[in-house]
Design a protein around this motif. Structure first.
Motif, short mmCIF file in Angstrom:
data_model
loop_
_atom_site.label_atom_id
_atom_site.label_comp_id
_atom_site.label_asym_id
_atom_site.label_seq_id
_atom_site.Cartn_x
_atom_site.Cartn_y
_atom_site.Cartn_z
N SER A 53 41.21 31.04 38.55
CA SER A 53 41.28 29.82 37.75
C SER A 53 42.68 29.60 37.18
CB SER A 53 40.25 29.87 36.61
OG SER A 53 40.63 30.78 35.60
N HIS A 54 43.46 30.68 37.08
CA HIS A 54 44.84 30.58 36.60
C HIS A 54 45.86 30.62 37.74
CE1 HIS A 54 44.07 30.71 32.29
NE2 HIS A 54 43.20 31.69 32.49
N GLY A 55 45.37 30.66 38.97
CA GLY A 55 46.28 30.67 40.11
C GLY A 55 46.87 32.02 40.44
N TYR A 56 46.16 33.11 40.10
CA TYR A 56 46.58 34.46 40.42
C TYR A 56 45.57 35.12 41.34
CZ TYR A 56 50.17 34.29 36.78
OH TYR A 56 51.28 33.96 36.04
N ALA A 57 46.01 36.07 42.12
CA ALA A 57 45.10 36.88 42.93
C ALA A 57 44.40 37.89 42.05
CB ALA A 57 45.87 37.59 44.04
N LEU A 62 46.67 39.36 36.84
CA LEU A 62 46.62 38.35 35.78
C LEU A 62 47.40 38.81 34.54
CD1 LEU A 62 45.18 35.64 34.91
CD2 LEU A 62 43.48 37.11 33.81
N PRO A 63 48.31 37.99 34.02
CA PRO A 63 48.98 38.34 32.76
C PRO A 63 47.95 38.45 31.62
CG PRO A 63 50.17 36.58 33.88
CD PRO A 63 48.86 36.74 34.60
N LEU A 66 47.09 35.41 29.48
CA LEU A 66 46.15 34.43 30.03
C LEU A 66 44.71 34.92 29.92
CD1 LEU A 66 48.08 33.17 33.19
CD2 LEU A 66 47.88 32.08 30.94
N LEU A 67 44.52 36.22 30.09
CA LEU A 67 43.19 36.78 29.86
C LEU A 67 42.74 36.52 28.43
CD1 LEU A 67 40.78 38.66 30.72
CD2 LEU A 67 42.13 40.53 29.74
N LEU A 68 43.61 36.82 27.47
CA LEU A 68 43.25 36.64 26.06
C LEU A 68 42.99 35.18 25.74
CD1 LEU A 68 45.74 39.12 24.38
CD2 LEU A 68 43.30 39.46 24.84
N GLU A 87 39.32 44.64 34.72
CA GLU A 87 39.83 45.33 35.92
C GLU A 87 40.19 46.77 35.55
OE1 GLU A 87 41.97 42.86 38.77
OE2 GLU A 87 42.27 41.42 37.15
N GLY A 88 41.40 47.19 35.81
CA GLY A 88 41.82 48.55 35.46
C GLY A 88 42.50 48.63 34.11
N GLY A 89 42.40 47.56 33.32
CA GLY A 89 43.03 47.55 32.00
C GLY A 89 44.44 47.00 32.00
N TYR A 90 44.93 46.61 33.19
CA TYR A 90 46.25 45.99 33.34
C TYR A 90 47.39 46.91 32.95
CZ TYR A 90 43.15 42.05 33.88
OH TYR A 90 42.14 41.23 34.30
N SER A 91 47.13 48.22 32.98
CA SER A 91 48.18 49.20 32.71
C SER A 91 47.68 50.58 33.11
CB SER A 91 48.55 49.20 31.23
OG SER A 91 49.50 50.22 30.94
#
Length: 275
Positions: A53-57, A62-63, A66-68, A87-91
């Motif tokens: 929905s934000h144009g990311y795979a 996802l930044p 944008l998630l927040l 996902e994996g926590g983005y870090s």
């Protein structure tokens, strides 16, 4: 008003003990409100749908900002508990994951999904510990649903149940409240995991999955749509747009559609729930 003010954290946990919790996954505030309006007892996001929905795979692309933003927008509109797919926590830094979880809680979530993917199970264990600590700091009984990708990552068939149970126990000792095993569809394997695991089992909707009544009888406590609803709607949108470009026929755009007033009313400002 936050999730802790109206007890959504306690409610969300109880829903896993009251039979089979069915979660049609949303990807933005509009889809969440629509799903809530047809009777969902709780809402969960799909990481794929949110990313698209934000144009990311999908796949930790996802930044976090944008998630927040998405979580804030959904929480503003719905009046049921919300769980967020991280996902994996983005870090790969457990402390950084803990800070992201704290921000997600502040935005309105009372549950998260967090996954091991191709990574070391011990890394997810550390992330779960940080996530639970974030919940304690925020005064929320955070429901951590630990996703293991044993079935998605090509682990040999004869070892899948054993490996899943080993990871489920590792994640449980770190504080996980549930285990999510996407790709698991065999009834005998579902039964074996339910009987040996000490946390509720979550499975994902797939064509070969047993029907809901059988899943409940087997002891499954959560059934997620995953990205399925978003995928169907992407296909439908592509089909409608292609047909309209080809024919410019307006009638196809109204067949089976919800009315403008009906949709608009769903998105109208809603009074906040009482504490």
């Amino acid at each position: 008003m936050t999730s802790r003010d109206h007890g959504f954290d306690h409610l969300f946990g109880r829903l896993h003990a009251e039979g089979l919790l069915i979660l049609p996954n949303a990807w933005d505030a509009g889809s969440a409100r629509l799903i809530e309006s047809v009777g969902a007892k709780a809402l969960a996001t799909t990481s794929a749908g949110v990313a698209w929905s934000h144009g990311y795979a999908d796949g930790n692309q996802l930044p976090v900002r944008l998630l927040l933003a998405t979580v804030n927008e959904i929480a503003r509109l719905i009046r049921v508990p919300l769980s967020v797919d991280l996902e994996g926590g983005y870090s790969d830094d457990p402390a950084a994951v803990g800070e992201t979880v704290a921000a997600v809680i502040e935005a309105g979530a009372v549950g998260i999904n967090i996954e091991d993917g191709p990574g070391d199970p011990d890394l997810l264990r550390a992330k779960i510990e940080q996530a639970k600590n974030a919940g304690v700091r925020r005064g929320v009984r955070l429901f951590v649903n630990a996703r293991t990708d044993v079935y998605l990552r090509g682990v040999p068939t004869e070892r899948r149940v054993e490996e899943t149970l080993a990871r489920a126990e590792l994640y449980r000792t770190a504080g996980a409240d549930g285990i999510f095993v996407p790709g698991l569809v065999d009834a005998a394997e579902i039964r074996a995991i339910v009987e040996a695991s000490r946390v509720p089992l979550n499975v994902m909707a797939l064509p070969k999955l047993p029907p809901a009544a059988e899943l409940e009888a087997l002891g499954v406590r959560r059934l997620s749509a995953g990205a399925g609803i978003a995928e169907v709607l992407f296909a439908k949108t592509a089909s409608l747009a292609a047909a309209f470009l080809r024919t410019a026929d307006s009638r196809a755009l109204t067949k089976g559609a919800m009315s403008y007033p009906e949709i608009n009313a769903l998105m109208a400002d809603r009074p906040k729930p009482s504490p």
